[in-house]
Design a protein around this motif. Structure first.
Motif, short mmCIF file in Angstrom:
data_model
loop_
_atom_site.label_atom_id
_atom_site.label_comp_id
_atom_site.label_asym_id
_atom_site.label_seq_id
_atom_site.Cartn_x
_atom_site.Cartn_y
_atom_site.Cartn_z
N HIS A 267 0.83 -1.21 0.00
CA HIS A 267 0.00 0.00 0.00
C HIS A 267 0.86 1.26 0.00
O HIS A 267 0.60 2.21 -0.75
CB HIS A 267 -0.92 -0.01 1.23
N PHE A 268 1.90 1.26 0.82
CA PHE A 268 2.81 2.41 0.92
C PHE A 268 3.48 2.68 -0.42
O PHE A 268 3.60 3.84 -0.84
CB PHE A 268 3.86 2.11 2.00
N LEU A 269 3.91 1.64 -1.11
CA LEU A 269 4.60 1.81 -2.39
C LEU A 269 3.64 2.26 -3.49
O LEU A 269 3.94 3.19 -4.26
CB LEU A 269 5.29 0.52 -2.80
N THR A 270 2.48 1.63 -3.58
CA THR A 270 1.56 1.96 -4.67
C THR A 270 1.00 3.37 -4.51
O THR A 270 0.74 4.05 -5.51
CB THR A 270 0.41 0.94 -4.75
N GLU A 271 0.84 3.82 -3.27
CA GLU A 271 0.40 5.20 -3.04
C GLU A 271 1.40 6.21 -3.58
O GLU A 271 1.05 7.35 -3.89
CB GLU A 271 0.18 5.45 -1.55
#
Length: 275
Positions: free
Chosen positions: A134-138
């Protein structure tokens, strides 16, 4: 062949294009590559995606597992592949120790691979990894997840074993897959699991592109280690591998046969390659 009759150059494969293929039920053909020469060959042969896998630890370096591979080595090989590739979607593996410390470390490692030319990064495991995904895709980094046999965890798993054979194991894989899809993973490698489990994972997450390796034919696509499918690897190959050089011709001919077999659904054959 004259310019008038030459085939049109293939357009670059994008994440949008891969999603279109998945929506249209066109299978995605992926192979590994670790250098410019083979990247150019498989791209010319029509693969949709190239995985710069940490399997290079075993294939290129002669290691007993993928664990010793470093981020610097993955960056180097990604750069090599990108120089040879022209149109395929390039996925770069985050190696062991490059994301386990937390999402900030994962971001730094992913940035290094993206700056080397990767279009997407891949990380292994479920549960705790969903927050990292989630952190990366955001932050605009496309992520490919990886469930089932996760080679970086081979020592914890007790060897290269089929995962999800019992009901509890299958339920855990399905739970982790849902969490990763909800976290934003656009693609997911499913490795060495019963075909029925992989079928359930894809059905649970219809918008996500599952890429199978030893996971049956119901996934959105397939991936093989290039050296395995070209019969370069010494020793006994896994059940899920098919030797695409058996019909003769060049290495590029063999890769073209692989792409065609993935697209028409003749590979994998459940009777021969499934679990």
């Amino acid at each position: 062949m004259t310019a008038a009759t030459a085939p049109a150059a293939r357009k670059s494969i994008t994440l949008h294009r891969l999603r279109e293929m998945h929506a249209q039920r066109e299978k995605i053909a992926m192979v590994t590559a670790y250098d410019a020469t083979f990247a150019r060959l498989v791209d010319d042969a029509g693969v949709d995606s190239i995985l710069v896998g940490d399997s290079l630890g075993m294939i290129v370096q002669g290691q007993s597992s993928t664990v010793p591979v470093t981020l610097d080595e993955m960056v180097y090989h990604t750069r090599c592949v990108v120089r040879g590739n022209r149109t395929a979607w390039v996925v770069g593996d985050l190696p062991f120790g490059s994301y386990q410390e937390g999402r900030e470390q994962a971001l730094r490692s992913s940035v290094a691979l993206m700056r080397a030319g990767a279009h997407m990064v891949k990380l292994e495991g479920g549960g705790w990894t969903a927050e990292t995904v989630h952190f990366l895709t955001e932050r605009g980094i496309p992520v490919c997840a990886h469930l089932g046999l996760t080679p970086q965890s081979v020592h914890a798993l007790g060897g290269y074993r089929i995962q999800g054979r019992d009901a509890a194991g299958a339920d855990t894989l399905r739970k982790h897959a849902r969490e990763l899809a909800e976290a934003g993973a656009a693609m997911m490698v499913l490795e060495l699991m019963p075909s029925a489990v992989a079928t359930q994972v894809q059905a649970d997450n219809p918008g996500m592109m599952t890429i199978g390796i030893g996971a049956g034919a119901a996934t959105a696509g397939q991936v093989l280690v290039l050296h395995d499918m070209l019969n370069f690897t010494r020793g006994k190959l896994p059940r899920f591998v098919r030797n695409f050089t058996a019909e003769g011709g060049s290495a590029e001919d063999a890769v073209r046969r692989y792409v065609a077999a993935v697209k028409d659904g003749s590979f994998p054959d459940e009777a021969l390659h499934g679990y």
